[in-house]
Design an enzyme around this catalytic site. Structure first.
Site, mmCIF file in Angstrom:
data_model
loop_
_atom_site.group_PDB
_atom_site.id
_atom_site.type_symbol
_atom_site.label_atom_id
_atom_site.label_comp_id
_atom_site.label_asym_id
_atom_site.label_seq_id
_atom_site.Cartn_x
_atom_site.Cartn_y
_atom_site.Cartn_z
ATOM 1 N N PHE A 136 0.862 -1.193 0.000
ATOM 2 C CA PHE A 136 0.000 0.000 0.000
ATOM 3 C C PHE A 136 0.889 1.230 0.000
ATOM 4 C CE2 PHE A 136 -2.505 3.409 1.818
ATOM 5 C CZ PHE A 136 -3.705 3.283 1.145
ATOM 6 N N ASP A 221 9.185 2.783 1.062
ATOM 7 C CA ASP A 221 8.026 3.490 1.596
ATOM 8 C C ASP A 221 8.021 3.268 3.103
ATOM 9 O OD1 ASP A 221 5.541 4.184 2.589
ATOM 10 O OD2 ASP A 221 4.419 3.393 0.879
ATOM 11 N N LYS A 250 2.988 10.145 8.188
ATOM 12 C CA LYS A 250 2.336 9.660 9.396
ATOM 13 C C LYS A 250 2.979 10.220 10.671
ATOM 14 C CE LYS A 250 0.030 5.460 7.705
ATOM 15 N NZ LYS A 250 -1.354 5.811 8.028
#
Length: 401
Positions: A136, A221, A250
């Site tokens: 993702f 990532d 995040k």
């Protein structure tokens, strides 16, 4: 105005289905809703609230910067952005930083940079991007296509081309796929949404070696794994594998929206003036808060504490499982933890999340079969124990239903 869950259905686009709980206040790892009910937060806004709620360092940074300057266009730079970039460069392999507003935007920038790098150095034929099934990488059309979950990218028309996928941890399949036409490989150093799947050392190192062999850029990532989540500042540091590009978001802002792409000088030079940009990227407010979060997390005490807290989490989770036998394994690294349900409860992870909410615990899922926990990196032992006691009650309620 009455603000409740029903108002959501009247005024919001229906791409989310939030619970009836509306939190209004948080402190540390405790949250209170409109009715004053208390929750312990094991979700952390999906690995975002790395210092819990309303941490004094973050509140102080926001208040201080809020009385100085809020926004500038990128025609000018600003002090918080430069300070944060310097600290990120000093703490990682990187030499250059680009700021965005989210993980998806950081990943979009990384993918565009990789394509431009390959075009400039090797020509138009070198454009293939490889990523991994169940990966993702965000919700922009480029990043969601690179992500390895077709359900998220189907149904929006023709997809960006020359993107292929293979299974995570299958080095032979990856070796068969990569070639001199591959411009970049994007991978999570620990798959989050895909089920909290750690890479083997052989796989991570093999991917790095094959990228080098074929002049392909390796993009890590680290949107979910970065800024202390695994007990390292960035997860690559625990794998002894250095990427060419790394993305962070995040936890970077501790709850304030910010993303970053980190890379080397050699690679960065291919994003020349005008090739990419962001109105809000490098915003002084975001960078000031992120600097405070980064400074707080990037200490031996906090990073070592993550591993200690993770050990307690695992001990308590295994204790719950010994009583109720609902999980096949406990996965993850640091405070990115996944409890995979066994065959008897396959597809029912969300039932444990719903039951936990009823018991006053905020948790997550990673797919249909994994209950996920991403609490504050500085959560107290008392809150871990109390939260896990509530989770045990939730598990009991599902088992005895």
């Amino acid at each position: 105005m009455t603000v409740n869950r029903e108002l959501f259905d009247h005024v919001m686009v229906p791409n989310y289905a939030p619970s009836s709980v509306i939190p209004v206040r948080g402190e540390g790892s405790r949250v209170w809703d409109q009715q004053g009910k208390e929750f312990i937060d094991f979700a952390g806004g999906i690995a975002v609230n790395c210092l819990g709620h309303c941490h004094p360092a973050l509140v102080g940074a926001l208040k201080e910067q809020g009385e100085k300057i809020w926004h500038l266009s990128n025609v000018m730079t600003n002090e918080p952005a430069l300070r944060l970039a310097k600290k990120m460069v000093d703490a990682t392999f990187a030499e250059k930083v680009y700021f965005a507003n989210s993980g998806a935007e950081a990943n979009e920038a990384a993918l565009k940079l990789a394509r431009r790098f390959a075009l400039d150095k090797f020509g138009a034929e070198k454009s293939q991007i490889i990523s991994f099934n169940k990966g993702f990488h965000g919700r922009t059309f480029f990043t969601v296509t690179v992500g390895g979950q077709a359900a998220y990218s189907d149904g929006f028309g023709p997809k960006p081309g020359d993107i292929v996928h293979c299974d995570y941890n299958d080095l032979a399949a990856f070796e068969a796929l990569i070639s001199d036409k591959t411009c970049a490989v994007m991978m999570e150093p620990l798959q989050g949404e895909g089920g909290i799947i750690s890479p083997t050392d052989e796989f991570a190192q093999g991917v790095r070696e094959l990228c080098t062999k074929h002049n392909a850029l390796l993009i890590f990532d680290e949107v979910q794994t970065g800024v202390g989540r695994t007990g390292e500042l960035y997860a690559y540091q625990g794998l002894n594998v250095v990427p060419d590009i790394l993305t962070s978001a995040k936890a970077l802002g501790g709850g304030f929206p910010i993303g970053a792409m980190l890379t080397t000088t050699e690679v960065a030079q291919h994003l020349k003036v005008g090739t990419h940009g962001s109105t809000y990227g490098g915003n002084p407010l975001a960078c000031a808060v992120a600097e405070a979060a980064f400074d707080t997390v990037n200490t031996p005490e906090v990073l070592a504490g993550v591993k200690e807290k993770a050990a307690l989490f695992n001990e308590l989770l295994n204790g719950v499982n010994e009583k109720y036998n609902v999980f096949s394994e406990i996965r993850g690294q640091g405070l990115l933890i996944g409890a995979a349900v066994n065959e008897q409860y396959k597809g029912r992870a969300k039932e444990f999340l719903v039951a936990a909410t009823e018991q006053g615990l905020m948790s997550l899922v990673a797919g249909a079969d994994v209950v996920r926990f991403t609490p504050s990196l500085v959560i107290t032992e008392a809150d871990i124990r109390e939260g896990m006691a509530r989770f045990e009650k939730a598990v009991a309620s599902v088992v005895n239903a």
